[in-house]
Design a protein around this motif. Structure first.
Motif, PDB file in Angstrom:
ATOM      1  N   GLY A  56       0.817  -1.203   0.000  1.00  0.00           N
ATOM      2  CA  GLY A  56       0.000   0.000   0.000  1.00  0.00           C
ATOM      3  C   GLY A  56       0.849   1.249   0.000  1.00  0.00           C
ATOM      4  O   GLY A  56       0.344   2.345   0.190  1.00  0.00           O
ATOM      5  N   PRO A 128      -6.659 -12.737   1.649  1.00  0.00           N
ATOM      6  CA  PRO A 128      -7.364 -11.859   2.606  1.00  0.00           C
ATOM      7  C   PRO A 128      -6.700 -10.504   2.794  1.00  0.00           C
ATOM      8  O   PRO A 128      -7.379  -9.501   2.976  1.00  0.00           O
ATOM      9  CB  PRO A 128      -7.340 -12.657   3.912  1.00  0.00           C
ATOM     10  N   SER A 130      -4.938  -8.893   0.582  1.00  0.00           N
ATOM     11  CA  SER A 130      -4.648  -8.249  -0.701  1.00  0.00           C
ATOM     12  C   SER A 130      -5.114  -6.802  -0.708  1.00  0.00           C
ATOM     13  O   SER A 130      -6.235  -6.481  -0.319  1.00  0.00           O
ATOM     14  CB  SER A 130      -5.339  -9.003  -1.832  1.00  0.00           C
ATOM     15  N   LYS A 133      -7.453  -5.750  -4.344  1.00  0.00           N
ATOM     16  CA  LYS A 133      -8.821  -6.161  -4.629  1.00  0.00           C
ATOM     17  C   LYS A 133      -9.608  -5.119  -5.416  1.00  0.00           C
ATOM     18  O   LYS A 133     -10.272  -5.449  -6.393  1.00  0.00           O
ATOM     19  CB  LYS A 133      -9.560  -6.483  -3.329  1.00  0.00           C
TER      20      LYS A 133
ATOM     21  N   MET B  39      -3.951   2.406   3.548  1.00  0.00           N
ATOM     22  CA  MET B  39      -4.557   2.329   2.219  1.00  0.00           C
ATOM     23  C   MET B  39      -5.197   3.670   1.867  1.00  0.00           C
ATOM     24  O   MET B  39      -6.346   3.739   1.460  1.00  0.00           O
ATOM     25  CB  MET B  39      -5.596   1.213   2.178  1.00  0.00           C
ATOM     26  N   ALA B  47     -12.333  -4.446   1.051  1.00  0.00           N
ATOM     27  CA  ALA B  47     -10.968  -4.884   1.367  1.00  0.00           C
ATOM     28  C   ALA B  47     -10.538  -4.320   2.713  1.00  0.00           C
ATOM     29  O   ALA B  47      -9.921  -5.015   3.523  1.00  0.00           O
ATOM     30  CB  ALA B  47     -10.009  -4.428   0.278  1.00  0.00           C
ATOM     31  N   LYS B  48     -10.903  -3.053   2.962  1.00  0.00           N
ATOM     32  CA  LYS B  48     -10.521  -2.444   4.232  1.00  0.00           C
ATOM     33  C   LYS B  48     -11.190  -3.162   5.398  1.00  0.00           C
ATOM     34  O   LYS B  48     -10.552  -3.451   6.406  1.00  0.00           O
ATOM     35  CB  LYS B  48     -10.922  -0.966   4.249  1.00  0.00           C
ATOM     36  N   SER B  50     -12.281  -6.237   5.514  1.00  0.00           N
ATOM     37  CA  SER B  50     -11.767  -7.589   5.736  1.00  0.00           C
ATOM     38  C   SER B  50     -10.389  -7.546   6.387  1.00  0.00           C
ATOM     39  O   SER B  50     -10.059  -8.356   7.233  1.00  0.00           O
ATOM     40  CB  SER B  50     -11.757  -8.400   4.429  1.00  0.00           C
ATOM     41  N   LEU B  51      -9.605  -6.534   6.015  1.00  0.00           N
ATOM     42  CA  LEU B  51      -8.289  -6.382   6.626  1.00  0.00           C
ATOM     43  C   LEU B  51      -8.427  -6.028   8.114  1.00  0.00           C
ATOM     44  O   LEU B  51      -7.706  -6.528   8.972  1.00  0.00           O
ATOM     45  CB  LEU B  51      -7.511  -5.287   5.888  1.00  0.00           C
ATOM     46  N   GLU B  54      -9.403  -9.112   9.911  1.00  0.00           N
ATOM     47  CA  GLU B  54      -8.227  -9.989   9.931  1.00  0.00           C
ATOM     48  C   GLU B  54      -7.286  -9.597  11.077  1.00  0.00           C
ATOM     49  O   GLU B  54      -6.703 -10.429  11.756  1.00  0.00           O
ATOM     50  CB  GLU B  54      -7.518  -9.839   8.581  1.00  0.00           C
TER      51      GLU B  54
END
Lengths: 514, 314
Positions: A56, A128, A130, A133, B39, B47-48, B50-51, B54
């Protein structure tokens, strides 16, 4: 229009006092490139990760563009050129077929083919952590047609996808490396790429070394350098002194305040690389005072952008007429930047119901050049009777205030994307929830125009649409645009063959040391 | 002495709890979000999210703190949000240059401060005293970053005697390592020397006016022995206190010096982590810095006993 682009590059070259060709491969002096040597590069911070799918951070890409290769690449005028894909075709707007280059091997010895490419796209979509996306969201499925043909099926037409694949989203990583040491890839990219240089070692907080790939598939030109050694030097002054005293050969960015002095130094060569960036201020359309269009216009007319570019940025950049930089094929030079007009600003104040002016808060980053810019803006607005209170925050706070639309006017610096879509669509298209559309603009006419820019694929037609978008933005003002900055890079005179590409990435394939 | 150590170690537990809970709360109260910061140029909410899930950042704060504490008790400081590296690993890597720099800076400061402090106390109100007092004042007033840039300009750019920036580990390459640490150590050491000189001068002046000094002189002891055996030894307690407090600051707080000289130290690590809102990393480093302060204070208390036997017996 290509002429304007060339003109801009030429202007940059003249300003820098360095003919661009002087640094091109096979310099005008008739020198022939020679192999060998270590290029020592100073960057402001070190890389964050070696895994392009999890990256990123902008600085990572500087290393990636030497060890990994994307399917397609950019040329100096932002045209799309073959990379790991030799050619591509679009049988219909929702299908892209890539013919992949034969005889390309990853640094670990495994072959690059359609299976490997498919593996990479699937990893970007499913891993997960990534960060890719969003960039590949429009890709529905990827099919292997034969060993060297890849078919990409899109969810909907996407004119900007090819440009996206020139960077991390198009970069191919060895499936074997991912399968065998995927977790370690973040810190150790040994064997992972196909590029002109191979990863050697990364001693965190100290240096990162890559070496020449002697088995590189492209036998034209470089790689010439034995090694490239990257070092983080956070302080600008110290970095510059390191270059001047010969401790490093390349530095990534020269601050505007140092440009004049560095250009006068015979031991340093400065190359002005025009960027894709636009630096602007977002105006919050969802709450007073800037939910009133006339008040937004009052601010725009009260600002003297030319003066800001001259006084704050010391002409290391050009005044912006909108989000598209002059390097882009979509730039419309017939549209001038908004000119200062105090009488008009006062009239707009009256129209907006604030004939005696109004006060608002300007949120910006707590770094010297942003503070200076805010102070100049404050002074310019005061002449129109508008009071700006400056609020200084760190960048994490700036981002969260922007995402939460918790601001009136806020600094926004976008690094830019090769396709104009990347500088426009996500900022100005109506989007509910959190998005880069911080201003909250929601304009049906603009939305319709923006959707059309994605559906049509002819460059001439897209260019015309982007011209209309730029004019509409100057009227609706979700942002006031200030500058398209130039990113000057500085070299030791020994460094030859560097070709500036406006994405700012330093590709060392054809670079050599005198 | 063993009891003192044990008592002190027991007292560290509440201190560490307070420090980590305080930092945790403050950090989360500060606006900004690690995923958004990482990001910044992405709109991808899915995506944010899920991160975030996580990394466990979507859970309530007290739960996150409890989870962190639980891992800590098992000796696990967690992983950095930004680059996934174990916190313990990045901190211990950064600790080495910081410790080396702190010790060298302390050495530089003692080399300057002892002669200067003693001379200016013994020869009070002479030219030598005024010179050393003025220099000390100058050292205290001189901002670190300016001194650093001046030193770089003189020794790195003009004379080219020393490297301008960067770090080489002296444990691996002694000469290059010392050369890479020389300018930063002098930068930090000069400021510290000024503080130590002032402290030493005033505590020596105080000791010089004590009765036992007059007695020693009346016994006919040579002046050198009076100064060394009676004055200096009694004047050391405040100096050791100052040095002990400064050691902690040197390890965790040399941010500007580390930044200018591109030294990968603990100070820069914590500042970068705060800007990135890298919660586990900030927590880990702060915990470590707090431990460092506690350890150096303990060391100071033990040294008191060595210098002054009366403290040991009590």
């Amino acid at each position: 229009m290509p002429a304007s682009r060339r003109q801009f590059l030429k202007t940059c070259a003249v300003v820098s006092g360095v003919p661009l060709l002087g640094l091109a491969p096979r310099a005008a002096r008739g020198d022939t490139p020679k192999k060998g040597g270590t290029l020592r590069v100073g960057f402001y911070i070190e890389a964050a990760t070696m895994d392009p799918h999890l990256s990123g951070s902008k600085i990572d890409r500087q290393v990636y563009h030497n060890i990994y290769e994307p399917l397609v690449t950019l040329d100096t005028s932002l045209g799309i050129r073959p990379g790991l894909a030799e050619s591509w075709s679009q049988p219909d707007p929702r299908t892209l077929v890539f013919k992949l280059r034969r005889g390309v091997k990853f640094h670990d010895g495994t072959e690059f083919n359609a299976e490997a490419a498919k593996f990479n796209f699937e990893r970007m979509k499913s891993e997960p952590k990534s960060v890719r996306k969003g960039e590949v969201a429009n890709i529905d499925t990827v099919e292997v047609v034969d060993a060297h043909t890849l078919k990409v099926n899109l969810k909907k037409a996407d004119a900007a996808l090819l440009a996206t694949l020139t960077d991390r989203a198009g970069m191919m990583v060895s499936p074997k490396v991912v399968q065998e040491r995927g977790a370690e890839l973040q810190r150790n990219a040994r064997g992972a790429g196909t590029g002109p240089f191979e990863f050697v070692e990364w001693v965190k907080d100290s240096h990162l070394v890559i070496k020449r790939n002697d088995a590189y598939w492209n036998k034209q030109g470089g790689p010439y350098l034995d090694r490239v050694r990257y070092r983080p030097i956070p302080d600008d002054v110290v970095k510059l002194q390191s270059l001047q005293s010969g401790e490093i050969d390349v530095m990534d960015y020269v601050q505007p305040r140092d440009v004049a002095a560095v250009k006068a130094d015979k031991n340093v060569v400065v190359v002005d690389v025009p960027s894709l960036a636009d630096f602007a201020y977002q105006l919050n359309h969802t709450r007073p005072p800037f939910n009133t269009r006339a008040l937004r216009q009052a601010v725009a007319y009260a600002l003297d952008i030319e003066q800001i570019v001259k006084g704050v940025w010391l002409n290391v950049g050009v005044p912006a007429n909108g989000p598209i930089p002059p390097t882009s094929w979509a730039y419309d030079k017939s549209i001038p930047p908004i000119k200062r007009d105090l009488a008009k600003a006062k009239a707009k104040l009256a129209e907006g119901g604030q004939p005696n002016g109004f006060a608002f808060t300007l949120t910006t980053n707590n770094i010297p050049i942003n503070i200076q810019e805010a102070e100049v803006i404050q002074a310019q607005l005061r002449e129109a009777g508008i009071t700006a209170k400056v609020k200084l925050v760190d960048s994490a706070t700036l981002i969260s205030e922007g995402n939460a639309k918790n601001f009136e006017m806020i600094s926004y610096q976008w690094s830019g994307r090769p396709d104009p879509d990347g500088n426009i669509y996500q900022f100005f298209r109506t989007t509910p929830g959190t998005s880069l559309n911080w201003s909250g603009i929601s304009n049906p006419q603009l939305d319709a125009l923006l959707d059309r820019t994605r559906e049509v694929s002819g460059q001439a037609e897209r260019r015309k649409l982007y011209g209309e978008v730029t004019k509409l933005l100057q009227d609706e003002l979700p942002m006031v645009f200030i500058i398209h900055p130039i990113e000057p890079k500085a070299f030791s005179p020994r460094v030859q063959g560097y070709e500036p590409i406006p994405d700012g990435m330093m590709r060392f394939k054809d670079v050599w040391l005198r | 002495m063993a009891r003192l150590v044990l008592q002190r170690l027991a007292a560290t537990v509440p201190v560490l709890l307070l420090v980590t809970a305080g930092v945790f709360a403050l950090l989360h109260l500060t606006p900004g979000d690690p995923i958004d910061a990482m990001m910044a140029e992405s709109v991808d909410a899915v995506a944010k999210a899920s991160l975030r899930a996580e990394l466990g950042l979507d859970r309530p704060l007290p739960l996150q703190y409890a989870a962190w504490m639980g891992r800590l008790l098992r000796g696990d400081l967690g992983r950095s949000i930004r680059n996934g590296e174990p916190v313990l690993e990045s901190v211990s890597r950064r600790l080495r240059p910081s410790l080396q720099l702190a010790l060298l800076a302390m050495g530089v400061s003692l080399l300057i401060a002892f002669p200067a402090g003693i001379v200016s106390a013994v020869r009070r109100n002479t030219a030598a005293d005024r010179v050393s007092t003025t220099l000390a004042l100058f050292g205290i007033c001189m901002p670190n970053f300016l001194l650093a840039l001046l030193l770089i300009f003189l020794f790195g750019v003009t004379l080219r005697w020393l490297p301008i920036s960067g770090y080489v580990d002296p444990a691996e390459e002694l000469v290059d390592g010392l050369r890479s640490l020389a300018l930063p150590a002098v930068t930090l050491g000069l400021a510290l020397a000024a503080v130590v000189t002032r402290t030493l001068r005033s505590s020596m002046l105080e000791a010089l006016s004590e009765d036992y000094v007059r007695t020693a002189r009346a016994k006919g002891l040579p002046e050198g022995r009076v100064i060394r055996g009676h004055v200096l030894r009694n004047a050391l307690i405040p100096v050791v206190t100052v040095l002990g407090l400064q050691l902690g600051t040197l390890i965790g707080g040399a941010v500007i010096t580390e930044y200018v000289f591109a030294l990968p130290g603990v100070g820069r690590l914590v500042v970068d982590a705060v800007f990135a809102r890298d919660y586990p990393l900030v927590q880990g480093v702060v915990l470590l810095i707090a431990l460092g302060f506690i350890a150096s204070n303990l060391l100071v208390d033990l040294l008191y006993g060595v210098i002054d036997p009366r403290i040991r017996h009590r």
